[in-house]
Scaffold this motif. Structure first.
Motif, short mmCIF file in Angstrom:
data_model
loop_
_atom_site.label_atom_id
_atom_site.label_comp_id
_atom_site.label_asym_id
_atom_site.label_seq_id
_atom_site.Cartn_x
_atom_site.Cartn_y
_atom_site.Cartn_z
N VAL A 1 25.85 38.05 39.35
CA VAL A 1 25.83 38.84 38.13
C VAL A 1 27.20 39.61 37.89
CG1 VAL A 1 24.72 40.12 36.24
CG2 VAL A 1 23.57 38.59 37.50
N LEU A 2 27.24 40.51 39.24
CA LEU A 2 28.34 41.48 39.21
C LEU A 2 29.58 40.77 38.96
CD1 LEU A 2 26.67 43.93 41.66
CD2 LEU A 2 26.88 44.03 39.15
N ILE A 3 29.84 39.88 39.86
CA ILE A 3 30.96 39.30 39.86
C ILE A 3 31.60 38.58 38.65
CG2 ILE A 3 32.51 37.42 41.05
CD1 ILE A 3 31.92 38.74 43.52
N ILE B 1 30.53 39.47 35.70
CA ILE B 1 30.70 40.48 34.76
C ILE B 1 32.04 40.95 34.87
CG2 ILE B 1 30.39 42.89 34.13
CD1 ILE B 1 27.32 42.47 34.48
N GLY B 2 32.67 41.31 36.07
CA GLY B 2 33.97 41.56 36.41
C GLY B 2 35.00 40.67 35.89
N LEU B 3 34.57 39.30 36.28
CA LEU B 3 35.60 38.30 35.70
C LEU B 3 35.76 38.37 34.37
CD1 LEU B 3 35.03 35.61 38.46
CD2 LEU B 3 37.07 36.98 38.24
N ALA C 1 35.19 40.63 32.22
CA ALA C 1 36.28 41.78 31.87
C ALA C 1 37.87 41.43 32.04
CB ALA C 1 36.07 43.13 32.36
N ALA C 2 37.97 40.71 33.12
CA ALA C 2 39.37 40.28 33.28
C ALA C 2 39.80 39.32 32.29
CB ALA C 2 39.61 39.80 34.52
#
Lengths: 350, 337
Positions: free
Chosen positions: A168-170, A172-174, A176-177
């Motif tokens: 999930v975290l990864i 979410i980060g991607l 945003a990118a």
């Protein structure tokens, strides 16, 4: 009377959840009714009876034209996309074991958006708004984008296996990118393209045609069948890693295959209708409330709920502000976000 | 925990002085480097004897505001990120991931679409308001539930709000080409074309935020030992958290108001700062401010050269720098703050 009814043949056995069968039946009827109502409402109103007549091939020529060439493909596309997004979400929530996960939140939709905007930017003509390649490649681009992002999220989350939280975290980060890059591409493209891209990113079935429907339909139907067969593995996934392994399930491989299914479904839907938000989040929840969390029942129920959501959103989108066309995704998001808040609120005492 | 790079207090002080010097150097570089070639002499001349030439106008009207805005925005976002990570115990906390940027963007687009707001001055105030509202919503959502504020719940709440605001924003933009034209550049996050006036308008809030953050450092150190220990030591944790939240809203809100949603600085910098000076907030906060200013200045200078003669919005640059870092932190796990 027990809840389940076993169903056995020589080569397979299946427990049929009676309640689920009932719900699936009623939801199918509701879907059909919404389809008819949706077809009948529009610039030119057509009586539902006329709609049914036309659908079974007994309508007049005018109705035939309006229904079969304009309204029906769009509504069927909404139906298919809703199904795909909902099932994609149901799978993700199963693997991640967090009820708040969905393809838009972990960036799969974002990957597709970036691919589409990039496609539009690269292949648009110098001055005119015409593309230099066929628009039929657009879904391919979107699909590649979604799939690439799905794989990327999985690979980057890998560290002696993939844990749900890391995934999930990864994601979410991607996500945003992807959004930053998408905005940049829109910014650099010509303005007419920007509008087009915005509509697509928000998700809209405006301008659908049979060609799109006939491309998407087999893809989704085949995937759905696979997912349904694979569903019992999702059930073991939900028990948690240790228990699932105890049952002899190959947790990591299952997780990968399921993520692939989920991405392929979301990618297919996003490719044709764009990023209709929050359907992947809402539909599985509503379905779970109706039939519980066993995936054999959950998947068809989610699919129907998703179809109803997107068809409903599209109906509102093209009638509420007529003659203006609002992208359907605006309505699913407007509906989805408060629902998300409600979910968080409800989980407060668990 | 890995040992920090700078051990003794004197090393840290020297590091800080070096940091201040570097920020000043980068501000200078930001004056000089870019599409229009100017040299240091022209910069100095433009201050001492402004002659109205093209180069002087570019320096005074574009490069100077841009450099100071970059430094202020970078510092503020980094400090906001450090505080957010502290009070939420979430190493991924930052204004962009928690939807604050997207929220501010949404409010701007609403204002442009429905109230025909067009001056960049008004943009600032609306963004400020939007950031505040979103921060409050996300924080509130994150605290719902059985075990209060958990890192994962907060992150998801933020991501969901970000997704919602982004999607509503895009929906509105798809209906309104004029708004699209006006807002799009702002939405991507940029320090280009901003007037110094915007910075001076928001500066009081930024300064209050910076000073507030410095005052909070001791309390943040105590809070970092864990809620129970902090309560045991007599700290009123609720008050500390609320004050920190106010400071965060001031800093992140103003930063977004000025430059639009510039992402990832709030995540990246506090981690680097902690790597340099350890976990003591009395050092982490000032170091975050300096490093944040540096990162944004470097990203902004770089943004001018990537696809010359066009410019990449700085928000895209920070996303490109920040994403690998984000992934690294996410892989390491949420429990190691």
């Amino acid at each position: 009377m027990s809840q389940y009814r076993p169903f056995r043949t020589k080569w397979m056995s299946y427990l049929i959840d009676k309640k689920a069968v009932l719900y699936v039946f009623f939801l199918s009827i509701a879907t059909l009714l919404l389809l008819i109502v949706s077809v009948s409402i529009g610039e030119m109103k057509i009586h539902p009876i006329e709609v049914v007549k036309t659908l079974i091939g007994m309508g007049n020529e005018m109705n035939e034209l309006v229904i079969k060439s304009f309204r029906l493909p769009r509504i069927v596309l909404a139906l298919l996309a809703g199904m795909a997004l909902a099932v994609s979400g149901a799978i993700l929530q199963g693997i991640i074991r967090n009820p708040l996960a969905s393809p838009d939140i972990i960036g799969i939709t974002g990957g597709a958006s970036l691919a589409v905007v990039t496609f539009l930017t690269i292949f648009s003509g110098e001055r005119s708004s015409a593309l230099t390649v066929s628009i039929h490649w657009l879904p391919v681009a979107a699909f590649i984008g979604a799939l690439t992002l799905g794989v990327l999220v999985y690979v980057l989350s890998w560290r002696n296996g993939v844990t749900p939280v890391r995934l999930v975290l990864i994601g979410i980060g991607l996500a945003a990118a992807m959004q930053a890059l998408t905005n940049m591409m829109i910014l650099f493209g010509p303005l007419y393209l920007a509008t087009q891209a915005q509509i697509w990113i928000t998700g809209s079935v405006n301008g659908a045609n049979w060609n799109q429907v006939s491309t998407l339909a087999p893809w989704i139907i085949i995937l759905m069948v696979f997912v349904w067969i694979y569903a019992r593995r999702l059930n073991t996934q939900e028990l948690g890693e240790d228990l699932a392994r105890g049952f002899g399930s190959v947790v990591q491989r299952d997780r990968m295959v399921l993520l692939l299914f989920s991405t392929a479904l979301a990618g297919g839907a996003v490719a044709f209708v764009g990023g209709v938000g929050f359907v992947g989040l809402m539909a599985p929840h509503i379905a779970r409330k109706l039939v519980g969390s066993s995936f054999g029942a959950l998947i068809p129920t989610s699919a129907l709920v998703g179809a109803l959501l997107v068809m409903g959103a599209d109906l509102i989108a093209r009638t509420a502000f007529s003659p203006l066309e609002v992208p359907a995704g605006v309505f699913t998001s407007a509906l989805g976000a408060p629902y998300f808040i409600y979910l968080l609120y409800r989980s407060r005492n668990q | 925990m890995k040992k920090e790079l700078l051990h003794t207090n004197s090393q840290k002080v020297i590091g800080m002085i070096l940091g201040i010097i570097l920020v000043i150097v980068f501000i200078g570089c930001s004056f000089v480097y870019g599409y229009t070639k100017v040299n240091w002499g022209m910069v100095i001349d433009s201050f001492r004897q402004f002659d109205g030439s093209n180069a002087h106008i570019i320096i005074q009207e574009s490069r100077v505001p841009r450099a100071f805005i970059g430094a202020a925005v970078g510092a503020s976002l980094a400090v906001a990120g450090a505080l957010m990570q502290g009070i939420t115990r979430n190493p991924l906390a930052s204004p962009s991931i928690f939807g604050i940027n997207a929220g501010a963007g949404f409010f701007i687009v609403v204002a442009v679409t429905f109230f025909s707001v067009s001056s960049i001055h008004q943009f600032a105030w609306i963004a400020f308001f939007g950031a505040m509202v979103t921060a409050l919503i996300v924080y509130f959502l994150g605290t719902l539930g059985r075990d209060g504020l958990t890192p994962v719940k907060l992150t998801l709440a933020g991501a969901a709000m970000a997704a919602m605001f982004a999607s509503l924003t895009q929906g509105m933009l798809s209906l309104n080409e004029k708004a699209l034209d006006e807002v799009l550049f702002w939405l991507t996050g940029s320090v280009e074309g901003r007037k110094l006036e915007i910075l001076t308008t928001m500066l009081p809030y930024l300064v209050v935020g910076w000073i507030g953050a410095l005052f909070l450092t001791r309390q943040m150190n105590i809070l970092a030992m864990g809620e129970d220990v902090a309560v045991g030591l007599g700290q009123k944790t609720a008050i500390v958290k609320i004050s920190a939240a106010i400071v965060i809203v001031l800093l992140a809100g103003s930063a977004v108001a000025i430059a639009g949603p510039v992402g990832f600085i709030g995540i990246v910098i506090p981690h680097i700062a902690r790597g340099l000076v350890g976990i003591d907030y009395r050092w982490v906060i000032p170091y975050s401010a300096l490093l944040g200013a540096m990162l944004l200045l470097i990203a902004d200078i770089g943004a001018r050269y990537v696809i010359m003669p066009k410019e990449v919005p700085v928000g895209v640059m920070t996303a490109l720098i920040g994403t690998p870092f984000f992934i690294y932190i996410a892989r390491r796990g949420l429990n190691k703050l």
